[in-house]
Design a protein around this motif. Sequence first.
Motif, PDB file in Angstrom:
ATOM      1  N   THR A 119     -35.549  -6.934  12.545  1.00 19.53           N
ATOM      2  CA  THR A 119     -36.138  -7.266  13.817  1.00 19.53           C
ATOM      3  C   THR A 119     -35.799  -8.699  14.519  1.00 19.53           C
ATOM      4  OG1 THR A 119     -38.193  -8.363  12.837  1.00 19.53           O
ATOM      5  CG2 THR A 119     -38.009  -6.042  13.254  1.00 19.53           C
ATOM      6  N   ILE A 120     -35.004  -9.240  13.748  1.00 22.17           N
ATOM      7  CA  ILE A 120     -34.529 -10.618  14.173  1.00 22.17           C
ATOM      8  C   ILE A 120     -32.929 -10.898  13.822  1.00 22.17           C
ATOM      9  CG2 ILE A 120     -36.563 -12.035  13.324  1.00 22.17           C
ATOM     10  CD1 ILE A 120     -35.163 -13.103  10.919  1.00 22.17           C
ATOM     11  N   LEU A 121     -32.341  -9.749  13.597  1.00 16.89           N
ATOM     12  CA  LEU A 121     -30.837  -9.661  13.702  1.00 16.89           C
ATOM     13  C   LEU A 121     -30.326  -9.327  15.110  1.00 16.89           C
ATOM     14  CD1 LEU A 121     -30.089  -7.957  10.392  1.00 16.89           C
ATOM     15  CD2 LEU A 121     -29.462 -10.002  10.792  1.00 16.89           C
ATOM     16  N   PRO A 122     -29.192  -9.904  15.459  1.00 19.06           N
ATOM     17  CA  PRO A 122     -28.672  -9.633  16.744  1.00 19.06           C
ATOM     18  C   PRO A 122     -28.441  -7.840  17.040  1.00 19.06           C
ATOM     19  CG  PRO A 122     -27.505 -11.512  15.717  1.00 19.06           C
ATOM     20  CD  PRO A 122     -28.473 -10.925  14.760  1.00 19.06           C
ATOM     21  N   SER A 123     -28.763  -7.685  18.073  1.00 17.23           N
ATOM     22  CA  SER A 123     -28.555  -6.146  18.395  1.00 17.23           C
ATOM     23  C   SER A 123     -26.989  -5.891  18.055  1.00 17.23           C
ATOM     24  CB  SER A 123     -28.675  -5.833  19.672  1.00 17.23           C
ATOM     25  OG  SER A 123     -30.043  -5.979  20.306  1.00 17.23           O
ATOM     26  N   MET A 124     -26.710  -4.452  17.805  1.00  9.22           N
ATOM     27  CA  MET A 124     -25.328  -4.293  17.368  1.00  9.22           C
ATOM     28  C   MET A 124     -24.520  -4.130  18.490  1.00  9.22           C
ATOM     29  SD  MET A 124     -24.948  -1.673  14.096  1.00  9.22           S
ATOM     30  CE  MET A 124     -25.922  -0.121  14.881  1.00  9.22           C
ATOM     31  N   SER A 125     -23.186  -4.688  18.303  1.00 11.92           N
ATOM     32  CA  SER A 125     -22.115  -4.298  19.586  1.00 11.92           C
ATOM     33  C   SER A 125     -21.849  -2.807  19.445  1.00 11.92           C
ATOM     34  CB  SER A 125     -20.942  -5.167  19.300  1.00 11.92           C
ATOM     35  OG  SER A 125     -20.129  -4.930  18.075  1.00 11.92           O
ATOM     36  N   PHE A 126     -21.045  -2.321  20.547  1.00 14.36           N
ATOM     37  CA  PHE A 126     -20.658  -1.063  20.697  1.00 14.36           C
ATOM     38  C   PHE A 126     -19.783  -0.696  19.487  1.00 14.36           C
ATOM     39  CE2 PHE A 126     -17.606   2.153  22.115  1.00 14.36           C
ATOM     40  CZ  PHE A 126     -18.617   3.280  22.467  1.00 14.36           C
ATOM     41  N   GLU A 127     -18.828  -1.579  19.309  1.00  6.64           N
ATOM     42  CA  GLU A 127     -18.060  -1.296  18.005  1.00  6.64           C
ATOM     43  C   GLU A 127     -18.590  -1.139  16.778  1.00  6.64           C
ATOM     44  OE1 GLU A 127     -17.608  -3.789  20.468  1.00  6.64           O
ATOM     45  OE2 GLU A 127     -15.813  -2.633  21.667  1.00  6.64           O
ATOM     46  N   GLU A 128     -19.771  -1.892  16.581  1.00  4.14           N
ATOM     47  CA  GLU A 128     -20.327  -1.863  15.175  1.00  4.14           C
ATOM     48  C   GLU A 128     -21.310  -0.610  15.267  1.00  4.14           C
ATOM     49  OE1 GLU A 128     -21.632  -6.459  14.124  1.00  4.14           O
ATOM     50  OE2 GLU A 128     -22.537  -5.607  15.619  1.00  4.14           O
ATOM     51  N   SER A 129     -21.717  -0.195  16.400  1.00  2.00           N
ATOM     52  CA  SER A 129     -22.394   0.862  16.446  1.00  2.00           C
ATOM     53  C   SER A 129     -21.687   2.204  15.941  1.00  2.00           C
ATOM     54  CB  SER A 129     -23.059   1.192  17.828  1.00  2.00           C
ATOM     55  OG  SER A 129     -24.049   0.429  17.992  1.00  2.00           O
ATOM     56  N   VAL A 130     -20.254   2.152  16.485  1.00  3.05           N
ATOM     57  CA  VAL A 130     -19.419   3.372  16.373  1.00  3.05           C
ATOM     58  C   VAL A 130     -19.199   3.183  14.745  1.00  3.05           C
ATOM     59  CG1 VAL A 130     -17.240   4.191  16.651  1.00  3.05           C
ATOM     60  CG2 VAL A 130     -18.302   3.513  18.472  1.00  3.05           C
ATOM     61  N   GLU A 131     -18.862   2.145  14.093  1.00  5.07           N
ATOM     62  CA  GLU A 131     -18.525   1.994  12.640  1.00  5.07           C
ATOM     63  C   GLU A 131     -19.705   2.623  11.913  1.00  5.07           C
ATOM     64  OE1 GLU A 131     -17.906  -1.863  11.960  1.00  5.07           O
ATOM     65  OE2 GLU A 131     -15.925  -1.880  12.641  1.00  5.07           O
ATOM     66  N   THR A 132     -20.790   2.262  12.261  1.00  5.95           N
ATOM     67  CA  THR A 132     -22.051   2.849  11.429  1.00  5.95           C
ATOM     68  C   THR A 132     -22.087   4.350  11.731  1.00  5.95           C
ATOM     69  OG1 THR A 132     -23.095   0.475  11.768  1.00  5.95           O
ATOM     70  CG2 THR A 132     -24.548   2.287  10.984  1.00  5.95           C
TER      71      THR A 132
END
Length: 509
Positions: free
Chosen positions: A236-249
């Motif tokens: 809950t305190i980590l930065p939101s994922m970028s679009f590229e990170e979302s795709v990787e995950t």
Amino acid sequence: MISFLYSASVQGIDACLIDVEIDISSGLPVFSIVGLPDTSVKESRDRVVSAIKNSGFDFPTKKITVNLAPADIKKEGGAFDLPISLGILASSGIIEKKSLQNFCAIGELSLDGKLRPVKGILPIVLSLHKFGITQVIVPEKNKNEACVAKDIEIYPFTDLKDVIKFLKKEIVVEPYKQDNISIQTGSTKTSIDFSDIKGQFFAKRAAEVACAGGHNMIMVGPPGSGKTMIAKRIPTILPSMSFEESVETTKIWSVSGLVQAGESLITDRPFRSPHHTTSSVALIGGGSYPKPGEVSLAHNGVLFLDELTEFRRDVLEVLRQPLEDKVVTVSRAKNTLSFPASFMLIASMNPCPCGNYGSDKECTCNPYQVKRYRSKISGPLMDRIDIQVEVPALKIDEITSTQTVTNETSQQIKERVIKARNIQYERFKGKNIYCNAQMGPKEIKKYCVLEEKAGLMLHNAIEKLGFSARAYDRILKVARTIADLAGSEIIQQNHIAEAIKYRNLDKYN
């Protein structure tokens, strides 16, 4: 009569193009599939026969041979049901062969001809462009996941009959599109918050520093001190994922079959908490045909190992390499695959077998039992954990207190974390580094500049406490993060002092 169309198979978290060739010739009615199919692909014969008949078409009573090329790649899953069915219908003259040439078809069939969702749609669709294919037919429930790929026309269908009508141009279907901007900003709200935690200000500060720099952290304390509560609130305190990170995950989760039908991208950072009975293969990944493990499912998120000392030692030791390299390479006789594993390791453990060592309660363990209990975690593994904090039991006044004004919310802490991360993004722009924890020796030398008093304090601490060379680097990385949180370009004495405090478990090793 030979027909030809494309499909795809997942290898690791990437995909390879599969040529589906169907030959129907005179002879005894035999339906065979060649090209290294596994059991689920072989069983598609029965699904295809029933699906074609129940969709209102005649199944040819001739010799049918299906070739899935290249032959040296293992074919798994039910995703070949749809291309095999379309190929058979094309060889039978029901569909024109030319109509299949520009399409890649993926989908599992039910006995009544309905299209079921399949695993690995995202990595498959993302890889099609490099093969020169721009059109793909997918099950309806996979459409949101598939539409993430750019420059690919997605045609979703619910059953085989509609696919055939589309290919015969009896119906018009427009390519499915979804606004990728809304995907990036989507987020799932959670009911848990750091304001729920009473006391434990030192541990909460350590969690903030860990998130700000992407550092690994271990918490040691008696049962009920709040270790698990803190760990569960770290996302809950980590930065939101970028679009590229979302795709990787999402690619990793898609291959593992964890993306729910109808979902698109995973926008919340993963939080994986495997049980202490898990095996090394389940944790790191593997199998006869390697699949991602928990460390890869936690990519761009948090891997939480509760009751760390209850894990088998050999299971814990396999973490050493991915903690350093941020990637897992699984080698087998048949192939070698790599899976990304850039995660934050958060661990917790009791101080002794009974859990009361160092607390107000009486500890029933003798020194040998305590030492043996702690020795389950090797020195090299503990060395790789940047932040090591003790979480003492709460006092009765802290437990019964209703005062919550001093408890910061997750959003307040997150704002400071994002501010520190933005400093790091600018610092490492153009490098394959995104946070302080990923710095190598060159970056440490360049960016971890100490003031004179800070350097003297660190030198004395290394001499007196006997830290290893790796621990020295970890202290500098954590101090750099603390300085970023304070908005300081130079690491000062108080930053080094706080970073040294976060190594207070080294005395047990």
